[in-house]
Scaffold this active site. Sequence first.
Site, PDB file in Angstrom:
ATOM      1  CB  THR A 212       3.742  -2.477 -14.820  1.00 34.26           C
ATOM      2  OG1 THR A 212       3.611  -2.094 -13.469  1.00 34.26           O
ATOM      3  CG2 THR A 212       5.212  -2.513 -15.208  1.00 34.26           C
ATOM      4  NE  ARG A 240       5.719  -2.102  -3.694  1.00 36.24           N
ATOM      5  CZ  ARG A 240       5.502  -2.421  -4.955  1.00 36.24           C
ATOM      6  NH1 ARG A 240       5.413  -1.466  -5.863  1.00 36.24           N
ATOM      7  NH2 ARG A 240       5.345  -3.670  -5.331  1.00 36.24           N
ATOM      8  N   GLY A 242       8.986  -1.394  -6.017  1.00 36.09           N
ATOM      9  CA  GLY A 242       8.691  -2.784  -6.387  1.00 36.09           C
ATOM     10  C   GLY A 242       9.805  -3.421  -7.199  1.00 36.09           C
ATOM     11  CG  ASP A 243       8.575  -6.346 -10.041  1.00 38.99           C
ATOM     12  OD1 ASP A 243       7.711  -5.505  -9.702  1.00 38.99           O
ATOM     13  OD2 ASP A 243       8.481  -7.034 -11.066  1.00 38.99           O
ATOM     14  CB  THR A 263       3.649  -6.699 -15.450  1.00 39.70           C
ATOM     15  OG1 THR A 263       2.631  -5.950 -14.771  1.00 39.70           O
ATOM     16  CG2 THR A 263       2.994  -7.738 -16.343  1.00 39.70           C
ATOM     17  N   GLY A 264       3.393  -7.553 -12.293  1.00 43.82           N
ATOM     18  CA  GLY A 264       2.620  -8.292 -11.297  1.00 43.82           C
ATOM     19  C   GLY A 264       2.994  -7.833  -9.904  1.00 43.82           C
ATOM     20  N   GLY A 266       5.034  -7.104  -7.273  1.00 43.75           N
ATOM     21  CA  GLY A 266       6.476  -6.910  -7.248  1.00 43.75           C
ATOM     22  C   GLY A 266       7.238  -7.611  -6.147  1.00 43.75           C
TER      23      GLY A 266
HETATM   24  N1  ASP Z   1       5.339  -4.951 -10.621  1.00 41.10           N
HETATM   25  C1  ASP Z   1       4.854  -3.641 -10.309  1.00 41.10           C
HETATM   26  C2  ASP Z   1       5.172  -3.333  -8.864  1.00 41.10           C
HETATM   27  O1  ASP Z   1       5.077  -4.213  -8.031  1.00 41.10           O
HETATM   28  C3  ASP Z   1       3.382  -3.488 -10.523  1.00 41.10           C
HETATM   29  C4  ASP Z   1       2.844  -4.047 -11.834  1.00 41.10           C
HETATM   30  O2  ASP Z   1       3.543  -4.739 -12.546  1.00 41.10           O
HETATM   31  O3  ASP Z   1       1.691  -3.782 -12.169  1.00 41.10           O
HETATM   32  O4  ASP Z   1       5.477  -2.206  -8.575  1.00 41.10           O
END
Ligand code: ASP
Length: 347
Positions: A212, A240, A242-243, A263-264, A266
């Site tokens: 991301t 789906r 995410g965050d 990032t991570g 979500g």
């Molecule tokens: N946070 C993003 C998600 O969950 C993915 C990412 O940050 O790599 O969609």
Amino acid sequence: MKKYLSLLFFSLLFLLACNPAEEKKLDIKETTTMTPAPYAIAIHGGAGTILKENITEEKEKAIRAVLDRALETGRKILEAGGASADAVEQTIMILENSPHFNAAKGAVFNYDGKNEMDASFMDGKTQNAGAIGGVSTIKNPIRLARAVLEKSDHVLLTGNGAETFAEEIGIEKVDPSYFRTESRWESLLRAKEKEAKSGFKFDQEPDFKYGTVGCAALDRKGNLAAGTSTGGMTNKRYNRIGDSPVIGAGTYANNATCAISSTGHGEYFMRYVVAYDIHARMAYGKESFQEAANTVIMKTLKDQGGSGGIIGVDKFGNVAMPFNTPGMYRGYAKPDEKKIFIYGETE
Ligand code: ASP
């Protein structure tokens, strides 16, 4: 005398118990520069199992070059007195246009073999925000997120509706094949294979979700802005989201405190409202940006098994970039300073 001694003993015991030893235990992998600056910009290109042994020298060079170009683009805007919102949008577009990150070109594939993208944008001065979820033909999702903020009465648009809005206001669309990269396609095949063999679910496999991109900036007028753009997680199903397009989780900006892009994993960032929690610790708990960001990423999130990190800039131009994964593509620039990192290195 004995009474005083025992009082002293218990007072000492109390002080020891209150000592924030917890704080010292935090295994902080971060590259913070708590030096105020008239302007500052921070970026990320995702957090995850980013290890030197898994990346060729050539690829590392290419990634560093894009991160550098993105930072320079934003820095020039800020140096010339431009708005943080413009710096954030332009910087993220460079990262979106690169196949190396999981955003726009190079986005991961969902279960149906499609690229479905999410993005968000927030203005710290007005508290206005715009976000989009599940789009598949928008060349630069961050532009559309900003357009939702500026040209609609809404905050979050999704799917076909978001695409129609883009058409109406003339945002560039592309054929969905534009987003395809072979490495992401292979990741999907690998994820499906794993799923078939062992009941693997995307949320148990950290390597299928990093990449991301995001940016946070402070301009010379003291205005903060932040944005995030992503393809989400490989093999995601059921539309789906995410965050990344969720204000307060993936992105947050408030001139009173800081601007953040996450990032991570979500689902955890949404549950723990990560970006807003950092802001709230600063606003109500009077914590420093560094303290607040470290606590939320290295404790709140980590203790619950949530992996990832944030990058951000506070209202003084301090930069914090904590993460609890082995690596995170990240960098920052200020008038006389610029640094880019990939792994767990701090210098
Ligand atoms: N946070 C993003 C998600 O969950 C993915 C990412 O940050 O790599 O969609």
